[in-house]
Design a protein around this motif. Sequence first.
Motif, mmCIF file in Angstrom:
data_model
loop_
_atom_site.group_PDB
_atom_site.id
_atom_site.type_symbol
_atom_site.label_atom_id
_atom_site.label_comp_id
_atom_site.label_asym_id
_atom_site.label_seq_id
_atom_site.Cartn_x
_atom_site.Cartn_y
_atom_site.Cartn_z
ATOM 1 N N ASN A 59 0.807 -1.258 0.087
ATOM 2 C CA ASN A 59 0.129 0.314 -0.289
ATOM 3 C C ASN A 59 0.601 1.611 0.164
ATOM 4 O O ASN A 59 2.013 0.963 0.349
ATOM 5 N N ALA A 60 0.096 1.973 -0.032
ATOM 6 C CA ALA A 60 1.206 3.508 -0.301
ATOM 7 C C ALA A 60 0.279 5.045 0.331
ATOM 8 O O ALA A 60 -1.031 4.657 0.239
ATOM 9 N N LEU A 61 0.907 5.720 0.202
ATOM 10 C CA LEU A 61 0.767 7.005 0.759
ATOM 11 C C LEU A 61 0.008 7.945 -0.267
ATOM 12 O O LEU A 61 0.182 7.579 -1.683
ATOM 13 N N GLN A 62 -0.783 8.881 0.117
ATOM 14 C CA GLN A 62 -1.276 9.185 -1.506
ATOM 15 C C GLN A 62 0.024 10.589 -1.621
ATOM 16 O O GLN A 62 0.200 10.774 -0.465
ATOM 17 N N PRO A 63 -0.080 10.926 -2.924
ATOM 18 C CA PRO A 63 0.634 12.159 -3.224
ATOM 19 C C PRO A 63 0.884 13.359 -2.465
ATOM 20 O O PRO A 63 -0.737 14.009 -2.027
ATOM 21 N N HIS A 64 1.822 14.507 -1.993
ATOM 22 C CA HIS A 64 2.069 14.812 -1.588
ATOM 23 C C HIS A 64 1.792 16.179 -2.094
ATOM 24 O O HIS A 64 2.236 16.287 -3.290
ATOM 25 N N ARG A 65 0.630 17.115 -1.894
ATOM 26 C CA ARG A 65 0.172 18.020 -2.803
ATOM 27 C C ARG A 65 0.986 18.447 -3.264
ATOM 28 O O ARG A 65 0.867 19.453 -4.545
ATOM 29 N N GLU A 66 2.062 19.166 -2.507
ATOM 30 C CA GLU A 66 3.109 20.678 -2.794
ATOM 31 C C GLU A 66 4.673 19.486 -3.147
ATOM 32 O O GLU A 66 4.889 20.849 -4.362
ATOM 33 N N ARG A 67 5.071 18.991 -2.581
ATOM 34 C CA ARG A 67 6.147 18.670 -3.062
ATOM 35 C C ARG A 67 6.158 17.334 -3.212
ATOM 36 O O ARG A 67 7.126 16.862 -4.580
ATOM 37 N N LEU A 68 5.374 16.986 -3.623
ATOM 38 C CA LEU A 68 4.541 15.481 -4.867
ATOM 39 C C LEU A 68 5.310 14.736 -4.689
ATOM 40 O O LEU A 68 4.993 13.116 -5.515
ATOM 41 N N ASP A 69 6.190 14.240 -3.403
ATOM 42 C CA ASP A 69 6.882 12.972 -2.975
ATOM 43 C C ASP A 69 5.611 11.966 -2.373
ATOM 44 O O ASP A 69 4.719 11.428 -2.438
ATOM 45 N N LEU A 70 6.324 10.275 -3.194
ATOM 46 C CA LEU A 70 5.958 9.388 -2.760
ATOM 47 C C LEU A 70 6.094 8.154 -1.942
ATOM 48 O O LEU A 70 7.477 8.456 -1.446
ATOM 49 N N THR A 71 5.357 7.421 -1.013
ATOM 50 C CA THR A 71 6.110 6.557 -0.419
ATOM 51 C C THR A 71 4.983 5.018 0.004
ATOM 52 O O THR A 71 3.337 5.480 -0.417
ATOM 53 N N PHE A 72 5.636 3.970 -0.090
ATOM 54 C CA PHE A 72 5.490 2.810 -0.148
ATOM 55 C C PHE A 72 5.663 2.003 0.128
ATOM 56 O O PHE A 72 6.791 2.401 0.315
ATOM 57 N N PHE A 73 4.637 0.576 0.489
ATOM 58 C CA PHE A 73 5.932 -0.505 1.682
ATOM 59 C C PHE A 73 5.831 -1.374 1.033
ATOM 60 O O PHE A 73 4.634 -2.118 0.274
ATOM 61 N N VAL A 74 6.899 -2.432 0.595
ATOM 62 C CA VAL A 74 6.981 -3.616 -0.414
ATOM 63 C C VAL A 74 6.939 -4.283 0.541
ATOM 64 O O VAL A 74 6.889 -5.283 0.445
ATOM 65 N N GLY A 75 7.088 -4.657 2.291
ATOM 66 C CA GLY A 75 7.037 -5.659 2.886
ATOM 67 C C GLY A 75 8.633 -6.129 2.949
ATOM 68 O O GLY A 75 9.076 -7.158 4.301
ATOM 69 N N GLY A 76 9.128 -5.766 2.722
ATOM 70 C CA GLY A 76 10.795 -6.163 2.612
ATOM 71 C C GLY A 76 11.824 -5.623 2.951
ATOM 72 O O GLY A 76 11.496 -4.151 2.088
ATOM 73 N N PRO A 77 12.992 -5.726 3.260
ATOM 74 C CA PRO A 77 14.052 -4.855 2.683
ATOM 75 C C PRO A 77 14.933 -4.949 1.519
ATOM 76 O O PRO A 77 14.758 -5.344 1.150
ATOM 77 N N VAL A 78 14.579 -3.786 0.903
ATOM 78 C CA VAL A 78 14.668 -3.575 -0.108
ATOM 79 C C VAL A 78 16.362 -3.618 -0.834
ATOM 80 O O VAL A 78 17.111 -3.298 -0.412
ATOM 81 N N TRP A 79 16.226 -4.646 -1.853
ATOM 82 C CA TRP A 79 17.733 -4.800 -2.354
ATOM 83 C C TRP A 79 18.055 -4.839 -3.802
ATOM 84 O O TRP A 79 18.809 -4.829 -4.615
ATOM 85 N N ALA A 80 16.776 -4.282 -5.165
ATOM 86 C CA ALA A 80 17.283 -3.701 -5.981
ATOM 87 C C ALA A 80 16.156 -3.256 -6.485
ATOM 88 O O ALA A 80 14.852 -3.576 -6.284
ATOM 89 N N VAL A 81 15.638 -1.528 -6.768
ATOM 90 C CA VAL A 81 15.010 -1.232 -7.470
ATOM 91 C C VAL A 81 15.466 -1.219 -9.784
ATOM 92 O O VAL A 81 16.567 -0.605 -9.609
ATOM 93 N N GLU A 82 14.645 -1.103 -10.437
ATOM 94 C CA GLU A 82 14.966 0.068 -11.483
ATOM 95 C C GLU A 82 13.642 0.482 -12.574
ATOM 96 O O GLU A 82 12.710 0.091 -12.152
ATOM 97 N N TRP A 83 14.093 1.256 -12.997
ATOM 98 C CA TRP A 83 12.396 2.344 -13.781
ATOM 99 C C TRP A 83 12.788 1.498 -15.005
ATOM 100 O O TRP A 83 13.486 1.038 -15.459
ATOM 101 N N CYS A 84 11.035 1.038 -15.580
ATOM 102 C CA CYS A 84 10.903 1.143 -16.638
ATOM 103 C C CYS A 84 11.301 2.076 -17.537
ATOM 104 O O CYS A 84 10.526 3.061 -17.725
ATOM 105 N N PRO A 85 12.033 1.833 -18.685
ATOM 106 C CA PRO A 85 11.939 2.954 -19.695
ATOM 107 C C PRO A 85 10.934 3.315 -20.721
ATOM 108 O O PRO A 85 10.275 1.779 -20.832
ATOM 109 N N THR A 86 10.879 4.456 -20.753
ATOM 110 C CA THR A 86 9.816 4.568 -21.428
ATOM 111 C C THR A 86 10.388 5.991 -22.803
ATOM 112 O O THR A 86 11.247 6.694 -22.478
#
Length: 622
Positions: A76-103
């Motif tokens: 689940n995630a928090l709503q985006p901040h209306r002014e600073r735009l930052d996003l936060t969500f919880f994946v359930g465990g320690p994060v070891w790899a993150v990658e953006w999908c190219p568009t």
Amino acid sequence: MAPLSKSLTTTHRLREQLHSHWEFPEWIPSARQWAFLSESQAEKYLPAETKSPLFSIQREGLEEDCGALYRINRFNALQPHRERLDLTFFVGGPVWAVEWCPTPEGSQAAQHVAVSCNPSMDERHTLVGIHKGPALLQLWELGPLQQDAGSATKPGLAYAIATDHGCIWDMKFCPSGAWELPTTHRKAPQMSRLGLLAVAFSDGKVLLYSLPHAEPLRASPVLLQRPFLMTGAMSPSGQVQCVATLQVGSIQAGGSSECGQCFSLAWMPTKPHQHLAAGFYDGTVALWNLSSQSLLQRVRQPDGSLKLYPFRCFLAHDHAVRNIQWCKANSDFMVTAGNDRKIKFWDLRRPHEPLNSIKRFLSTEVAWLLPYSGVTVAQDNCYASYGLCGIHYLDAGYLGFRAYFVAPRKGTVWSISGSDWLNSVVAGDVTGELVAAVMPDLSINPHNVKRPSERRFPICKASLLPCESLGKEAVLAGATEKPPVEGRTYSASVAQNYLIFRDADLVSVRFAAPGAPRLPAGLARWPAHPSRGQAGCREGVPPLPGSSLQLPFRQVRFSPNLDCHSWLVSGGQSGLVRLHCLRALASPASRKLLLECQVQFSAIFDAEGPPASIPGERGGGS
């Protein structure tokens, strides 16, 4: 702003030459390759934590945010901040790899990030030998992010892939030519393709997945007839057949690889992107030709997938290959960093010896910005001399510059990422600090640049505080000076402490001439509480004593997409993934370029047909 303007035009020009609209047309996702899991079947793949640790977000200049506490459910995630735009969500465990999908540039498409995490907070994985086990690869949809605008809705889990190949060490998307419009009409059971993702596992294999867009996946009549799991974000989890398995060895050997676990991946950055490189525990670097038709390298499996063997292997290091980066301007060149404390530059036309070998510190990650002949290196401070801990730029030897000190750090830098569009790097370290640095023009001697400290600015600082300091009044009164309560396990730490993220004002960063961002007011007062533990780590990463609720930013990634090139994603031990928008680095030139790319995208991509119908484009498959 001169280095930023130059990097913007250079990156756009080279991407027009070196990137493609469509590659690997044979690897289209099919609904027959997917099987949704029931709740009981998916249970062993899900991360153990169902709720995030208690945390607070304090944004510079916004006192109304002080004291607000959050605890969000898994997926689940928090709503985006209306002014600073930052996003936060919880994946359930320690994060070891993150990658953006190219568009493609100017697509205005919804952005996605792939995330992998440990199954539990206290689990450890050994580096020696190979091992299998359940793992979950998550794909999160972030909405149509722009360089100075955010999404109107909170991020959500699009879908997740359950695997049994052990922990995920690294993953890389195909740089271009793998994305098509979600409205592309394809005959069932085929679905429109989101991207091609290569994943490195602890069983020594590299699997290649053809990922579909979430909408046709959910709407597929083939899949609706099967049981599926609805997670907290109302998204399915399932097993999928990979399009190819990449394995070290040969068809004559037939056995499993003896190179050990695969720790790092690099996809050939220039079209047709047919080569993929991987680094292994014993120091081997393997190169596969994904479009090879050789019967010695390409074997069709009974389930219809492929098993690919490398066309070249060479021993790059005396120990594990920690990171691989390909030169984005010329695919004949590559850099590797190993646990033998060496950084080596290679000409792949003659890999029997490196072009240059530099022995310095224990490097954790390397970033190779597009227009330069050197690399920016993050390091473990265990071998660093006093006063030299931090991030360095190392010339490959072509220009002969000595090492340039990009940014000093108090502790080990776990992850570093570079943005070609912004000529900048961002780093996350063990003390919980997320820092960005705008690079000078590295085609000239960087040591002639005055006031290099003014090119650095903080993004976020994470601190671990005891629960007795909760409340807006306590935060404003300076309760952050109290040390956290130590706990041996994650559950003990969560019960007695909470996390606080202090975000910089990334809208009003002021620049000094030429192009040097100054520190936002007030952020120099951040307390330097060290991290108090290292549970949930993987063996070979030195643990610290004490609490297992960790602060380090283990993974940091700049977006490679022009549409949202000012966004970066970061994740750490707590399982919380955050996205920040560096709006201060978005320039009028980048906005003008984006408008031009949007017009060009509308002229090239037809919503009524797949990109494969574009005349003049070659496919990367058979």
